[in-house]
Design an enzyme around this catalytic site. Structure first.
Site, PDB file in Angstrom:
ATOM      1  N   LYS A 175       0.826  -1.122  -0.150  1.00  0.00           N
ATOM      2  CA  LYS A 175       0.006   0.134   0.056  1.00  0.00           C
ATOM      3  C   LYS A 175       0.925   1.172  -0.026  1.00  0.00           C
ATOM      4  CE  LYS A 175      -1.966   1.691   4.135  1.00  0.00           C
ATOM      5  NZ  LYS A 175      -1.545   2.755   4.294  1.00  0.00           N
ATOM      6  N   ASN A 176       1.735   1.408   0.885  1.00  0.00           N
ATOM      7  CA  ASN A 176       2.685   2.510   0.966  1.00  0.00           C
ATOM      8  C   ASN A 176       3.692   2.622   0.104  1.00  0.00           C
ATOM      9  OD1 ASN A 176       1.233   3.076   3.401  1.00  0.00           O
ATOM     10  ND2 ASN A 176       2.703   2.487   4.836  1.00  0.00           N
TER      11      ASN A 176
ATOM     12  N   ARG B 111      -4.974  10.482   4.570  1.00  0.00           N
ATOM     13  CA  ARG B 111      -3.863  11.611   4.854  1.00  0.00           C
ATOM     14  C   ARG B 111      -2.874  11.395   3.371  1.00  0.00           C
ATOM     15  NH1 ARG B 111      -0.264  14.515   8.052  1.00  0.00           N
ATOM     16  NH2 ARG B 111       1.822  13.956   7.516  1.00  0.00           N
TER      17      ARG B 111
ATOM     18  N   CYS C 299      -5.486   8.067   9.434  1.00  0.00           N
ATOM     19  CA  CYS C 299      -5.517   7.278  10.738  1.00  0.00           C
ATOM     20  C   CYS C 299      -5.696   8.455  11.925  1.00  0.00           C
ATOM     21  CB  CYS C 299      -4.509   6.646  10.976  1.00  0.00           C
ATOM     22  SG  CYS C 299      -4.916   5.044  10.105  1.00  0.00           S
TER      23      CYS C 299
ATOM     24  N   ARG D 202       0.047  14.675  13.111  1.00  0.00           N
ATOM     25  CA  ARG D 202       0.544  14.469  11.828  1.00  0.00           C
ATOM     26  C   ARG D 202       0.569  15.641  10.614  1.00  0.00           C
ATOM     27  NH1 ARG D 202      -1.500   8.511   9.867  1.00  0.00           N
ATOM     28  NH2 ARG D 202       0.668   8.573   8.679  1.00  0.00           N
ATOM     29  N   PRO D 203       1.348  16.610  11.382  1.00  0.00           N
ATOM     30  CA  PRO D 203       1.419  17.901  10.522  1.00  0.00           C
ATOM     31  C   PRO D 203       2.309  17.708   9.273  1.00  0.00           C
ATOM     32  CG  PRO D 203       3.325  17.786  12.229  1.00  0.00           C
ATOM     33  CD  PRO D 203       2.674  16.623  12.355  1.00  0.00           C
ATOM     34  N   MET D 204       2.253  18.651   8.320  1.00  0.00           N
ATOM     35  CA  MET D 204       2.962  18.729   7.131  1.00  0.00           C
ATOM     36  C   MET D 204       4.085  19.765   6.819  1.00  0.00           C
ATOM     37  SD  MET D 204       0.173  18.593   3.968  1.00  0.00           S
ATOM     38  CE  MET D 204       1.414  18.276   2.573  1.00  0.00           C
TER      39      MET D 204
ATOM     40  N   ASP E  78       4.170   0.828  12.349  1.00  0.00           N
ATOM     41  CA  ASP E  78       3.021   0.052  11.742  1.00  0.00           C
ATOM     42  C   ASP E  78       2.973  -1.383  12.155  1.00  0.00           C
ATOM     43  OD1 ASP E  78       2.300   2.360  10.604  1.00  0.00           O
ATOM     44  OD2 ASP E  78       2.786   1.937   8.370  1.00  0.00           O
TER      45      ASP E  78
ATOM     46  N   ARG F 251      -8.843  -0.503   4.635  1.00  0.00           N
ATOM     47  CA  ARG F 251      -7.958   0.428   4.099  1.00  0.00           C
ATOM     48  C   ARG F 251      -6.630  -0.020   3.594  1.00  0.00           C
ATOM     49  NH1 ARG F 251      -6.535   4.960   7.902  1.00  0.00           N
ATOM     50  NH2 ARG F 251      -5.062   4.983   6.197  1.00  0.00           N
TER      51      ARG F 251
HETATM   52  C1  UD1 Z   1       4.036   6.841   6.560  1.00  0.00           C
HETATM   53  C2  UD1 Z   1       3.013   5.532   6.407  1.00  0.00           C
HETATM   54  C3  UD1 Z   1       2.534   5.001   7.562  1.00  0.00           C
HETATM   55  C4  UD1 Z   1       3.583   5.006   8.679  1.00  0.00           C
HETATM   56  C5  UD1 Z   1       4.624   6.283   8.790  1.00  0.00           C
HETATM   57  C6  UD1 Z   1       5.966   6.238   9.484  1.00  0.00           C
HETATM   58  C7  UD1 Z   1       2.292   5.969   4.082  1.00  0.00           C
HETATM   59  C8  UD1 Z   1       1.476   6.445   2.978  1.00  0.00           C
HETATM   60  N1  UD1 Z   1       2.162   6.049   5.162  1.00  0.00           N
HETATM   61  O1  UD1 Z   1       3.038   7.964   7.121  1.00  0.00           O
HETATM   62  O2  UD1 Z   1       1.888   4.026   7.344  1.00  0.00           O
HETATM   63  O3  UD1 Z   1       2.927   4.669   9.918  1.00  0.00           O
HETATM   64  O4  UD1 Z   1       5.250   6.576   7.705  1.00  0.00           O
HETATM   65  O5  UD1 Z   1       6.575   4.942   9.205  1.00  0.00           O
HETATM   66  O6  UD1 Z   1       3.535   5.827   3.561  1.00  0.00           O
HETATM   67  N2  UD1 Z   1       5.920  14.776  10.826  1.00  0.00           N
HETATM   68  C9  UD1 Z   1       6.178  16.056  11.200  1.00  0.00           C
HETATM   69  N3  UD1 Z   1       5.905  17.068  10.077  1.00  0.00           N
HETATM   70  C10 UD1 Z   1       5.985  16.514   8.680  1.00  0.00           C
HETATM   71  C11 UD1 Z   1       5.594  15.223   8.610  1.00  0.00           C
HETATM   72  C12 UD1 Z   1       5.689  14.607   9.546  1.00  0.00           C
HETATM   73  O7  UD1 Z   1       6.470  16.481  12.252  1.00  0.00           O
HETATM   74  O8  UD1 Z   1       5.787  17.371   7.923  1.00  0.00           O
HETATM   75  C13 UD1 Z   1       6.114  13.617  11.834  1.00  0.00           C
HETATM   76  C14 UD1 Z   1       4.771  12.895  12.063  1.00  0.00           C
HETATM   77  O9  UD1 Z   1       3.760  13.890  12.762  1.00  0.00           O
HETATM   78  C15 UD1 Z   1       5.286  11.882  12.589  1.00  0.00           C
HETATM   79  C16 UD1 Z   1       6.543  11.348  12.197  1.00  0.00           C
HETATM   80  O10 UD1 Z   1       7.147  12.703  11.672  1.00  0.00           O
HETATM   81  O11 UD1 Z   1       5.292  11.859  14.166  1.00  0.00           O
HETATM   82  C17 UD1 Z   1       6.514  10.524  11.124  1.00  0.00           C
HETATM   83  O12 UD1 Z   1       5.453  10.685  10.103  1.00  0.00           O
HETATM   84  P1  UD1 Z   1       5.865  10.570   8.624  1.00  0.00           P
HETATM   85  O13 UD1 Z   1       7.102   9.635   8.306  1.00  0.00           O
HETATM   86  O14 UD1 Z   1       5.724  11.555   7.714  1.00  0.00           O
HETATM   87  O15 UD1 Z   1       4.515   9.545   8.155  1.00  0.00           O
HETATM   88  P2  UD1 Z   1       3.680   9.399   7.005  1.00  0.00           P
HETATM   89  O16 UD1 Z   1       4.315   9.634   5.582  1.00  0.00           O
HETATM   90  O17 UD1 Z   1       2.478  10.469   7.387  1.00  0.00           O
END
Ligand code: UD1
Length: 417
Positions: free
Chosen positions: A22-23, A92, A116, A121-123, A304, A396
């Site tokens: 999926k990812n 997301r 989820c 989960r900020p960007m 995960d 999902r």
């Molecule tokens: C991806 C995976 C998800 C997995 C996660 C961590 C996909 C579609 N999803 O999610 O299944 O659980 O990696 O292995 O691939 N963060 C920030 N700022 C940002 C982005 C992230 O602070 O701009 C923080 C998040 O809040 C979190 C951490 O970074 O605490 C890791 O998140 P991230 O690696 O970005 O996870 P996803 O890409 O959302």
């Protein structure tokens, strides 16, 4: 919402085939937006999240045909770069269209994504990377507008190795001018798969799998025919399912190197794991031993897999300590496992799991994808019947999980409310 009625106490035995990741599929589908041509993806899993990404591509103007595990994507008709709030809220990972859209059109507008319920989960890291490439970002009324006249390669340091930020910045850099270097990049296998796909369509990307990724911008791209990697989290879930039911299961279509932390922790718990080229056999005939787990970015133990391992440790000999360092809120399954008789104490980001002789079925609720999987595993190991509600969350990320486990001897019925 649908529910599973699970009769516990049946040992899983036989062979189960893992679907495509999926990812890996989601960012690769998003990356197809970079193209002005057709591409074919193989090994695409039939999942709700993949349906959302399909709907998103179609909404933007792409034509998508999906037959079994093959997806034909034609992005020539894409003419829209403004993503509806409804689609963003459904998943997301919808935010992964930002990088490719800005790369191809120099403009994108998305609402803050959903997904989820496991943390804030900020960007900020995605956006910081794009800003370094000369993209103007405006955040207003829950929408992010990204725009630039000149997209230029840049040196980007990620404060933490975010998977999504690494992928979005890699995709943004593909059609930028000059070279982009991402430092402290995430190293997950899905990022390597994205790099491989991007290089197949004519991009110039190097270093995925290490903490430094280099992308040299190109002027044009070409279509391709690409097969996504197998899903390491699905594989890991089946391995824990075999262990928790004291079964004997061969899990096929796996890349064992991607499963190293999972294999090591299972062995530490006393589970027998035999690794072959593209399959692993997992068998167990006794109570597991207690183990300590700390979730970390790859190649550390995957967040995960934390809920599924917690289900296993509820039945272990002794006390296990589980620390969640990636998502602050990823303990929704604790309450539900407790309802089944597990002895779990939460202390901040740490869970102290004292093994109990047995757990018993009751009505529980899947709060998110992996928490839901953990409840299914616990239910299969419980002494009687369990109802797992809200299994749409499980759909999902798992392709008809009940069919895979029933074929191995489980007793799971899907009930449509
Ligand atoms: C991806 C995976 C998800 C997995 C996660 C961590 C996909 C579609 N999803 O999610 O299944 O659980 O990696 O292995 O691939 N963060 C920030 N700022 C940002 C982005 C992230 O602070 O701009 C923080 C998040 O809040 C979190 C951490 O970074 O605490 C890791 O998140 P991230 O690696 O970005 O996870 P996803 O890409 O959302």
């Amino acid at each position: 919402m649908q529910r599973f009625m699970i009769t516990g106490g049946y040992r899983l035995a036989g062979t189960v085939k893992v679907s495509g990741s999926k990812n890996a599929t989601l960012p690769i589908m998003a990356a197809s937006l970079l193209l002005d041509e057709k591409c074919i993806l193989r090994g695409v899993p039939r999942l709700r999240d993949v349906e959302v990404m399909r709907d998103l591509l179609v909404y933007l103007g792409a034509s998508v045909i999906w037959e079994k595990d093959v997806m034909y994507i034609d992005t020539q008709g894409v003419g829209y770069q403004d993503v509806s709030e409804e689609l963003m809220r459904r998943m997301r990972a919808s935010n992964l269209v930002l990088g490719p859209l800005i790369s191809r059109y120099r403009f994108a507008r998305i609402s803050y994504p959903g997904g989820c319920d496991i943390g804030s989960r900020p960007m900020n890291l995605h956006l910081k990377g794009m800003q370094a490439m000369g993209v103007g970002i405006k955040e207003k009324f829950g929408y992010i507008t990204a725009e630039t006249e000149k997209l230029k390669g840049s040196e980007i340091y990620l404060d933490l190795p975010s998977v999504g930020a690494t992928e979005n910045i890699m995709m943004a850099a593909v059609l930028a001018e000059g070279k982009t270097v991402i430092r402290n990049a995430a190293r997950e296998p899905e990022i390597v798969d994205l790099q491989n796909f991007l290089n197949c369509i004519g991009a110039r990307v190097k270093g995925a799998g290490t903490d430094t990724i280099k992308v040299v911008g190109v002027d044009g791209l070409n279509g391709t025919d690409y097969t996504v990697i197998p899903d390491r989290i699905e594989a890991g879930t089946h391995m824990v399912a075999a262990a928790i039911t004291r079964g004997d299961v061969v899990v096929t279509n796996v890349i064992p190197e991607h499963l190293e932390p999972v294999i090591n922790k299972l062995r530490e718990a006393g589970v027998y794991v035999e690794v072959k080229d593209e399959q692993v056999r997992v068998s167990m005939d006794k109570k597991p031993k207690a183990i300590d787990i700390k979730t970390m970015p790859y190649p550390g133990f995957p967040t995960d897999m934390q809920p599924q391992f917690m289900a296993l440790t509820t039945l272990a000999e002794g006390t296990s300590i589980i620390s969640e360092t990636i998502f602050e809120n990823r303990y929704k399954h604790v309450m539900e496992l407790r309802r089944m008789g597990a002895d779990i104490r939460l202390e901040g980001h740490t869970a102290v799991v004292k093994g109990v002789p047995g757990i018993s079925g009751t009505l529980v609720e899947a709060s998110d994808l992996r928490a839901g999987a953990a409840l299914v595993l616990a239910a299969m190991a419980s002494e009687n019947g369990t109802v797992v509600d809200k299994v749409d969350h499980i759909d999902r990320g798992y392709e008809r999980l009940e069919n895979k486990y029933n074929a191995l001897g489980a007793r799971i019925i899907r009930v449509h409310n």
